[in-house]
Design an enzyme around this catalytic site. Structure first.
Site, short mmCIF file in Angstrom:
data_model
loop_
_atom_site.label_atom_id
_atom_site.label_comp_id
_atom_site.label_asym_id
_atom_site.label_seq_id
_atom_site.Cartn_x
_atom_site.Cartn_y
_atom_site.Cartn_z
N ARG A 15 52.68 32.67 40.24
CA ARG A 15 51.28 32.73 40.71
C ARG A 15 51.08 31.54 41.63
NH1 ARG A 15 45.69 33.70 37.51
NH2 ARG A 15 46.57 35.79 37.72
N HIS A 35 47.51 40.99 44.30
CA HIS A 35 47.65 40.86 42.83
C HIS A 35 48.19 42.20 42.28
CE1 HIS A 35 47.23 39.32 38.95
NE2 HIS A 35 45.92 39.21 38.81
N GLN A 84 48.10 43.27 38.37
CA GLN A 84 46.76 43.67 37.94
C GLN A 84 46.50 45.11 38.33
OE1 GLN A 84 44.10 41.83 36.28
NE2 GLN A 84 43.45 43.95 36.13
N ASP A 115 35.06 42.06 41.53
CA ASP A 115 35.82 40.83 41.27
C ASP A 115 34.93 39.65 41.68
OD1 ASP A 115 37.85 38.95 40.82
OD2 ASP A 115 38.87 39.34 42.74
N CYS A 131 38.81 42.81 37.13
CA CYS A 131 40.10 42.24 36.74
C CYS A 131 39.94 41.07 35.78
CB CYS A 131 40.88 41.81 37.97
SG CYS A 131 39.98 40.64 38.99
N ARG A 169 47.32 45.00 30.86
CA ARG A 169 48.22 44.07 31.55
C ARG A 169 49.50 43.90 30.73
NH1 ARG A 169 46.11 40.29 35.04
NH2 ARG A 169 48.28 39.82 35.48
N1 NVA Z 1 40.32 37.23 43.22
C1 NVA Z 1 40.51 36.44 42.02
C2 NVA Z 1 41.33 37.19 41.02
C3 NVA Z 1 41.55 36.47 39.71
C4 NVA Z 1 42.42 37.25 38.77
C5 NVA Z 1 41.16 35.12 42.38
O1 NVA Z 1 42.11 35.13 43.18
O2 NVA Z 1 40.72 34.08 41.88
N1 CP Z 2 43.10 39.08 35.92
C1 CP Z 2 43.88 38.00 35.85
O1 CP Z 2 44.89 37.89 36.51
O2 CP Z 2 43.45 37.06 34.96
P1 CP Z 2 44.00 35.57 34.83
O3 CP Z 2 43.58 34.83 36.07
O4 CP Z 2 43.34 35.04 33.60
O5 CP Z 2 45.48 35.59 34.69
#
Ligand code: NVA
Ligand code: CP
Length: 310
Positions: free
Chosen positions: A108, A135, A138, A230, A270, A298
Site C-alpha cells: 500500500r 484499489h 477492494q 468514499d 469501502c 475483503r
Molecule cells: N480513497 C480512500 C480509500 C481508503 C480505503 C483513500 O485512498 O484514502
Molecule cells: N477499505 C480499506 O482499504 O480499508 P483500510 O484503509 O482500513 O485498509
C-alpha cells in the site's frame, strides 16, 4: 475451465481477464463456505507474504494477515517507515531482496508506479493494496459482494457519488470488465483520470458495459442497483480537506438521495467512512447498507487472490 494465475501480479483489474476476475469471485465463494463451515484449508503452508504499508490501514492489514494465517501461511508486516526504502534504497533493490525471502508482496503506497516497479524488478507476485490511482482488492471484494447480493454482475447499474479517486478508478475497471453500468458522479474538478476513462471504455466496449461520468447526483442514482461512495479527502490529500468539504456538499449520500433511487437499492462504501460528510449515519446504519458484509468479503476475496497467485 480454471485459468492458471500462479505468479501473477494483481496491480489493476484492467490487467486481469474477465475469466480471471470470475475465477477470483468463484474461489472466494468456495473459501467463504469453507470458512463458515470451520474447514481447515492450508494450501499456503510454508509460504510468507510481506506486507509493505506506506499509508494507514485497518481492513487491508487485518484481512491480509488473517487470510494468510487461515491459508496456513505467514504474513509479515513491514512499515515502510522502518525500511531502508525511507533512507533511499530503491524500489528495484527492495524488490530484488524481498524476492529472495518472500513468496509474495502486498504493498500500500502513494505512487502507483512504485507498485509497477516492485513487480517489474521482483520475481514474486505483487498485490496492490491501494495506491493513489487504484484499489483493486477492494473492488474485487465489491464485485463478489454485489454478485452475492444481486445474483449477477452483468447489467447491474452502480452509481458512484463522490471523488474521482482510486476507488472510482477501480470501480470503473471492475465494472467495465464485468458488463456493468457504472456512473461516476463527481463535482467539476474532481472527475476521474482521463486515461482510466479511456481504458475502461475500451473494456466496456468488449463486455457490453457502460462508463459514464457526470455531475448530478439525483440523475446519477436514477435506476441504480448500487449507490457507492468514499471519503472526499483520501489519504495523502489532507491539506485539501477544507476546500473539498465545500466542493462536495451536494455529493452526500443521504436519505433524500436514496429516495431518488430504486426501492431495493443497496449502499456500499469501502470504509473508513467520514460519517456526516460523504454519508449520513441513517444511511450507513440503515437497511439498504451492506458495508460490513462488504468489509468481511475483503478477507474471502484476498484469500482467493493469495491462493491463486502464490
Ligand atoms: N480513497 C480512500 C480509500 C481508503 C480505503 C483513500 O485512498 O484514502
Ligand atoms: N477499505 C480499506 O482499504 O480499508 P483500510 O484503509 O482500513 O485498509
Amino acid at each position: 475451465m480454471a485459468v492458471d494465475m500462479k505468479g501473477k501480479d494483481v496491480i489493476s483489474i484492467h490487467d486481469l481477464s474477465r475469466e480471471e476476475v470470475e475465477q477470483v469471485i468463484d474461489t472466494a465463494h468456495i473459501l467463504k463456505m469453507k470458512n463458515k463451515l470451520g474447514e481447515i484449508y492450508h494450501p499456503l503452508q510454508g509460504k510468507t507474504l510481506g506486507m509493505i504499508f506506506q499509508k494507514s490501514s485497518t481492513r487491508t492489514r487485518v484481512s491480509f494477515e488473517v487470510g494468510m494465517w487461515q491459508l496456513g501461511g505467514y504474513a509479515l508486516f513491514l512499515s515502510a517507515n522502518d525500511m531502508q526504502l525511507k533512507r533511499g534504497e530503491t524500489i528495484a533493490d527492495t524488490a530484488r531482496n524481498l524476492s529472495r525471502y518472500l513468496d509474495g508482496i502486498m504493498i500500500r503506497t502513494f505512487d502507483h508506479q512504485d507498485v509497477v516497479d516492485l513487480a517489474q524488478y521482483g520475481s514474486i507476485p505483487v498485490i496492490n493494496g491501494l495506491t493513489d490511482l487504484l484499489h483493486p482488492c477492494q473492488v474485487l471484494a465489491d464485485l463478489f459482494t454485489i454478485s452475492e447480493k444481486k445474483g449477477r454482475l452483468e447489467g447491474i447499474k452502480l452509481a458512484y457519488i463522490g471523488d474521482g479517486n482510486n476507488m472510482a478508478h477501480s470501480l470503473m475497471f471492475g465494472g467495465a470488465k464485468m458488463g456493468m453500468h457504472v456512473v461516476i458522479c463527481s463535482p467539476s474538478g474532481f472527475e476521474p483520470d482521463p486515461e482510466v476513462i479511456r481504458l475502461s471504455r475500451l473494456d466496456a466496449a468488449k463486455s457490453g458495459a457502460s462508463i459514464n461520468v457526470q455531475d448530478d447526483p439525483a440523475e446519477a442514482v436514477k435506476g441504480a442497483d448500487i449507490i457507492y461512495t468514499d471519503v472526499w479527502t483520501s489519504m495523502g490529500m489532507e491539506k485539501e480537506y477544507e476546500e473539498r468539504l465545500k466542493s462536495f456538499q451536494r455529493y452526500q449520500v443521504n436519505g433524500a438521495l436514496l429516495e431518488k433511487a430504486r426501492e431495493d437499492v443497496l449502499v456500499m462504501h469501502c470504509l473508513p467512512a467520514h460519517r456526516g460528510e460523504e454519508i449520513t449515519d441513517d444511511v450507513i446504519d440503515g437497511t439498504r447498507s451492506i458495508v460490513f458484509d462488504q468489509a468481511e468479503n475483503r478477507l474471502h476475496v484476498q484469500k482467493a487472490i493469495l491462493a491463486l497467485v502464490i
